[in-house]
Design an enzyme around this catalytic site. Structure first.
Site, PDB file in Angstrom:
ATOM      1  N   ARG A  18     -17.981  -5.220   8.652  1.00  0.00           N
ATOM      2  CA  ARG A  18     -17.160  -6.413   8.451  1.00  0.00           C
ATOM      3  C   ARG A  18     -16.378  -6.808   9.699  1.00  0.00           C
ATOM      4  O   ARG A  18     -15.970  -7.960   9.840  1.00  0.00           O
ATOM      5  CB  ARG A  18     -16.270  -6.229   7.221  1.00  0.00           C
ATOM      6  CG  ARG A  18     -17.092  -6.162   5.923  1.00  0.00           C
ATOM      7  CD  ARG A  18     -16.224  -6.019   4.685  1.00  0.00           C
ATOM      8  NE  ARG A  18     -15.489  -4.781   4.636  1.00  0.00           N
ATOM      9  CZ  ARG A  18     -15.972  -3.605   4.217  1.00  0.00           C
ATOM     10  NH1 ARG A  18     -17.214  -3.520   3.791  1.00  0.00           N
ATOM     11  NH2 ARG A  18     -15.219  -2.523   4.217  1.00  0.00           N
ATOM     12  N   GLU A  36     -10.149   5.919   5.001  1.00  0.00           N
ATOM     13  CA  GLU A  36      -9.381   6.072   3.763  1.00  0.00           C
ATOM     14  C   GLU A  36     -10.213   6.819   2.729  1.00  0.00           C
ATOM     15  O   GLU A  36      -9.681   7.527   1.900  1.00  0.00           O
ATOM     16  CB  GLU A  36      -8.993   4.677   3.243  1.00  0.00           C
ATOM     17  CG  GLU A  36      -8.021   4.717   2.076  1.00  0.00           C
ATOM     18  CD  GLU A  36      -7.770   3.344   1.455  1.00  0.00           C
ATOM     19  OE1 GLU A  36      -8.377   2.357   1.897  1.00  0.00           O
ATOM     20  OE2 GLU A  36      -6.964   3.301   0.520  1.00  0.00           O
TER      21      GLU A  36
END
Ligand code: AMP
Length: 184
Positions: free
Chosen positions: A72, A109
């Site tokens: 992205r 994460e």
């Protein structure tokens, strides 16, 4: 309130962009709230707002290369490089780039991961901007910066469409400048 917070909360335009981000709970793993940017990309006004906000922070600064992180980060990084008249350099997942690469391993994460960059992508002393869609823990952005440093480049700033402030990524990237358009 910081300058970034002011930008975030003032005016309809950023509110419009913020409204185009969709939260997907428990993706890709339980407990993660995934910030889905596909509605923002599908909304030309919202996409423009985010790109304008990113670009205006660096207009007039000399930037040699924008390093975008797969996947992205390519979307924002490519558009930003064109606006800033800078090169675009992809930092990719392993096995995608065809020529000899530098490689780093890092944690995100929700996963362990690796990034590669073609050797010779960054000129010695080049002023670089590392770009991704989301700043979470900062591991990905740091990994991209490590690739820049290995090639003799200088990371003058990081830029993100979205910053998840509660995960402390900014603190991991300091003292380098961090610019994020939308703060959570
Ligand atoms: P981190 O390395 O922890 O800062 O994670 C940032 C990278 O993981 C970026 O490439 C993001 O696209 C992705 N990412 C991490 N957390 C999220 C999230 N909550 N929503 C969407 N993308 C995320």
């Amino acid at each position: 309130m910081t300058a970034s917070d002011t930008r975030d909360s003032s005016g309809d335009h950023l509110a419009h962009a913020r409204a185009a981000i969709r939260d997907i709970p428990d993706f890709p793993t339980p407990g993660i709230v995934f910030k889905d940017i596909t509605p923002l990309l599908a909304d030309p006004r919202a996409f423009h707002i985010v790109l304008d906000s990113m670009a205006e922070r660096f207009i007039g600064e000399h930037i040699d290369a924008v390093v975008g992180v797969e996947a992205r980060g390519f979307i924002f990084g490519g558009a930003l490089a064109a606006r800033l008249n800078a090169s675009f350099v992809p930092a990719r997942k392993p096995g995608k780039l065809p020529a000899a690469c530098d490689r780093v391993t890092y944690t995100t994460e929700y996963s362990n991961a690796e990034l590669e960059m073609h050797k010779g992508s960054i000129k010695e002393g080049a002023r670089c901007l590392v770009v991704d869609d989301v700043l979470a823990t900062g591991g990905t952005a740091r990994a991209a910066a490590e690739l820049v440093h290995r090639q003799g480049g200088y990371v003058m700033a990081y830029a993100f469409a979205i910053e998840l402030g509660f995960l402390g990524g900014r603190e991991r990237l300091l003292p380098v400048r961090v610019e994020s358009v939308l703060h959570y």
